[in-house]
Design a protein around this motif. Structure first.
Motif, short mmCIF file in Angstrom:
data_model
loop_
_atom_site.label_atom_id
_atom_site.label_comp_id
_atom_site.label_asym_id
_atom_site.label_seq_id
_atom_site.Cartn_x
_atom_site.Cartn_y
_atom_site.Cartn_z
N GLN A 3 0.84 -1.18 0.00
CA GLN A 3 0.00 0.00 0.00
C GLN A 3 0.88 1.23 0.00
N ALA A 4 0.88 1.96 -1.13
CA ALA A 4 1.69 3.17 -1.24
C ALA A 4 0.85 4.40 -0.98
N CYS A 5 1.49 5.40 -0.40
CA CYS A 5 0.80 6.66 -0.15
C CYS A 5 1.84 7.78 -0.10
N GLY A 6 1.35 9.02 -0.03
CA GLY A 6 2.24 10.16 0.10
C GLY A 6 2.35 11.03 -1.12
N GLY A 7 1.71 10.61 -2.22
CA GLY A 7 1.75 11.43 -3.41
C GLY A 7 0.94 12.70 -3.26
N GLY A 8 1.07 13.59 -4.22
CA GLY A 8 0.33 14.84 -4.18
C GLY A 8 0.87 15.82 -5.19
N LEU A 9 0.41 17.06 -5.04
CA LEU A 9 0.82 18.15 -5.92
C LEU A 9 1.86 19.01 -5.20
N VAL A 10 2.98 19.25 -5.87
CA VAL A 10 4.04 20.05 -5.27
C VAL A 10 4.67 20.92 -6.34
N GLN A 11 5.17 22.06 -5.94
CA GLN A 11 5.86 22.94 -6.89
C GLN A 11 7.27 22.44 -7.16
N THR A 119 0.79 5.71 -6.46
CA THR A 119 0.40 6.99 -5.90
C THR A 119 0.89 8.08 -6.84
N LEU A 120 0.03 9.05 -7.13
CA LEU A 120 0.32 10.07 -8.13
C LEU A 120 1.12 11.22 -7.53
N VAL A 121 2.21 11.55 -8.20
CA VAL A 121 3.02 12.72 -7.86
C VAL A 121 2.95 13.69 -9.03
N THR A 122 2.53 14.91 -8.75
CA THR A 122 2.46 15.93 -9.78
C THR A 122 3.32 17.11 -9.37
N VAL A 123 4.27 17.47 -10.22
CA VAL A 123 5.18 18.58 -9.93
C VAL A 123 4.88 19.70 -10.91
N SER A 124 4.48 20.83 -10.38
CA SER A 124 4.14 21.97 -11.23
C SER A 124 5.35 22.88 -11.41
N SER A 125 5.40 23.51 -12.57
CA SER A 125 6.55 24.37 -12.86
C SER A 125 6.32 25.78 -12.40
#
Length: 125
Positions: A3-11, A119-125
């Motif tokens: 069970q993976a967790c901890g992903g999210g949206l980060v700059q 788990t989805l990791v999204t890095v915004s520019s």
């Protein structure tokens, strides 16, 4: 089961820590790995860690920025991701392998018996 967790949206330039909890017996015998799949791309190796000797291996693209670690008492593996870049955007998967630690074979997803859901990791520019 993983069970993976901890992903999210980060700059860009930010940090995230992923965790993966394993429901397996004798967690310490497993090589643990992190892989990722970016949109429109194949799944690729990120990092791996041996069962008890704490040997590690990293993809060139994340060396010096990501750190894999494990806590065998908690049956958990972690991926600390620093200095994140937009190209790190992906679904991250943890995986467990019962095969012996061998570099660079630990970088191949076919070595791994068990996979988490991602788990989805999204890095915004």
């Amino acid at each position: 089961q993983l069970q993976a967790c901890g992903g999210g949206l980060v700059q860009a330039g930010g940090s995230l820590r992923l965790s993966c909890a394993a429901s397996v017996r004798t967690f310490s015998i497993y090589v643990m790995g992190w892989f990722r799949r970016a949109p429109g791309k194949e799944r690729e190796f990120v990092a791996a860690i041996s069962g008890t000797d704490v040997m590690t291996d990293y993809a060139e693209s994340v060396k010096g920025r990501f750190t894999i670690s494990r806590d065998n008492a908690r049956n958990t593996v972690y991926l600390q991701m620093n200095s994140l870049k937009p190209e790190d955007t992906a679904v991250y998967y943890c995986a467990a392998s019962s095969l012996r630690w061998t570099v660079p074979l630990v970088e191949f997803d076919t070595r791994y018996n068990y996979w988490g859901q991602g788990t989805l990791v999204t890095v915004s520019s």
